[in-house]
Structure formats: C-alpha cells, structure tokens
Design a protein around this motif. Structure first.
Motif, PDB file in Angstrom:
ATOM      1  N   LEU A  41       0.837  -1.197   0.000  1.00 37.54           N
ATOM      2  CA  LEU A  41       0.000   0.000   0.000  1.00 37.54           C
ATOM      3  C   LEU A  41       0.872   1.247   0.000  1.00 37.54           C
ATOM      4  N   LEU A  42       1.827   1.295   0.925  1.00 38.00           N
ATOM      5  CA  LEU A  42       2.709   2.452   1.017  1.00 38.00           C
ATOM      6  C   LEU A  42       3.541   2.606  -0.255  1.00 38.00           C
ATOM      7  N   ASP A  43       4.060   1.512  -0.764  1.00 33.43           N
ATOM      8  CA  ASP A  43       4.899   1.540  -1.959  1.00 33.43           C
ATOM      9  C   ASP A  43       4.137   2.074  -3.161  1.00 33.43           C
ATOM     10  N   VAL A  44       2.961   1.536  -3.409  1.00 34.22           N
ATOM     11  CA  VAL A  44       2.179   1.949  -4.576  1.00 34.22           C
ATOM     12  C   VAL A  44       1.732   3.400  -4.448  1.00 34.22           C
ATOM     13  N   VAL A  45       1.242   3.787  -3.286  1.00 33.78           N
ATOM     14  CA  VAL A  45       0.765   5.165  -3.114  1.00 33.78           C
ATOM     15  C   VAL A  45       1.918   6.147  -3.273  1.00 33.78           C
ATOM     16  N   LEU A  46       3.073   5.843  -2.694  1.00 37.50           N
ATOM     17  CA  LEU A  46       4.218   6.741  -2.821  1.00 37.50           C
ATOM     18  C   LEU A  46       4.654   6.864  -4.282  1.00 37.50           C
ATOM     19  N   ARG A  47       4.640   5.758  -5.008  1.00 41.76           N
ATOM     20  CA  ARG A  47       4.996   5.817  -6.432  1.00 41.76           C
ATOM     21  C   ARG A  47       3.987   6.637  -7.219  1.00 41.76           C
ATOM     22  N   GLN A  48       2.693   6.450  -6.925  1.00 35.34           N
ATOM     23  CA  GLN A  48       1.650   7.205  -7.621  1.00 35.34           C
ATOM     24  C   GLN A  48       1.741   8.697  -7.314  1.00 35.34           C
ATOM     25  N   ALA A  49       2.277   9.024  -6.140  1.00 35.91           N
ATOM     26  CA  ALA A  49       2.467  10.423  -5.744  1.00 35.91           C
ATOM     27  C   ALA A  49       3.834  10.935  -6.197  1.00 35.91           C
ATOM     28  N   ASP A  50       4.492  10.193  -7.090  1.00 34.01           N
ATOM     29  CA  ASP A  50       5.808  10.558  -7.622  1.00 34.01           C
ATOM     30  C   ASP A  50       6.827  10.831  -6.520  1.00 34.01           C
ATOM     31  N   GLY A  51       6.763  10.032  -5.439  1.00 35.77           N
ATOM     32  CA  GLY A  51       7.724  10.160  -4.348  1.00 35.77           C
ATOM     33  C   GLY A  51       7.437  11.295  -3.386  1.00 35.77           C
ATOM     34  N   ASN A  52       6.366  12.037  -3.605  1.00 32.69           N
ATOM     35  CA  ASN A  52       6.016  13.165  -2.745  1.00 32.69           C
ATOM     36  C   ASN A  52       5.355  12.629  -1.475  1.00 32.69           C
ATOM     37  N   GLN A  53       6.113  12.618  -0.381  1.00 29.73           N
ATOM     38  CA  GLN A  53       5.611  12.039   0.866  1.00 29.73           C
ATOM     39  C   GLN A  53       4.445  12.822   1.447  1.00 29.73           C
ATOM     40  N   LYS A  55       2.121  14.445  -0.249  1.00 31.42           N
ATOM     41  CA  LYS A  55       0.944  14.076  -1.041  1.00 31.42           C
ATOM     42  C   LYS A  55       0.501  12.655  -0.690  1.00 31.42           C
ATOM     43  N   ALA A  56       1.456  11.726  -0.593  1.00 31.63           N
ATOM     44  CA  ALA A  56       1.122  10.342  -0.259  1.00 31.63           C
ATOM     45  C   ALA A  56       0.455  10.258   1.108  1.00 31.63           C
ATOM     46  N   ALA A  57       0.981  10.989   2.076  1.00 24.17           N
ATOM     47  CA  ALA A  57       0.390  10.995   3.417  1.00 24.17           C
ATOM     48  C   ALA A  57      -1.035  11.529   3.374  1.00 24.17           C
ATOM     49  N   GLU A  58      -1.240  12.581   2.596  1.00 21.39           N
ATOM     50  CA  GLU A  58      -2.587  13.152   2.462  1.00 21.39           C
ATOM     51  C   GLU A  58      -3.534  12.131   1.840  1.00 21.39           C
ATOM     52  N   TRP A  59      -3.097  11.471   0.778  1.00 19.16           N
ATOM     53  CA  TRP A  59      -3.933  10.452   0.128  1.00 19.16           C
ATOM     54  C   TRP A  59      -4.269   9.312   1.082  1.00 19.16           C
TER      55      TRP A  59
END
Length: 77
Positions: A41-53, A55-59
C-alpha cells in the motif's frame, strides 16, 4: 466482465490462505494481514504520488511523520 474490488481480492486471498493451511490453525492473523498489506500500500501510493511524501500521506489520510516512520519500518526508504 466485472471488476474485482480490493475487498473481493482480500476475501479471495484469505479464503485461499485457509485452504492452504489444510486444517492447521492460523496464528496472529490480524498482524500478518496488516503487515502484508501495509508495505505494498505504502509503496504503490508513494509511487503514484511521484515520491512526494506529503501528497502520499494526504492520500492515505495519515500524518507525514507517520508515513515516514512506516516507510523506514518497511525499508521503503
């Protein structure tokens, strides 16, 4: 062709897991599932957020510091 949602995929996987146990009883199933699901989950979301932590945290609906801690725990950074 109908699409499977995440819940259906998890249900199917757990049903297969119990079949594979072949009568043995599971142990610490909740912890196992949570740890198994959290890393991808963390890996895919972080990749989808282009590494922007941020943005990933917000998602994910979690604090950026919590995300960073989890990324370190799972050796994703």
């Amino acid at each position: 062709m109908s699409k499977k949602n995440i819940e259906d995929c998890v249900r199917d996987t757990l049903n297969q897991y119990f079949k594979d146990l072949d009568g043995e009883e599971p142990h610490s199933l909740h912890d196992m599932v949570m740890l198994t699901v959290e890393k991808p989950l963390l890996d895919v979301v972080l990749r989808q957020a282009d590494g922007n932590q941020s943005k990933a945290a917000e998602w994910l609906g979690i604090n950026r510091n919590t995300l960073r801690r989890k990324l370190v725990e799972h050796k994703l950074i």
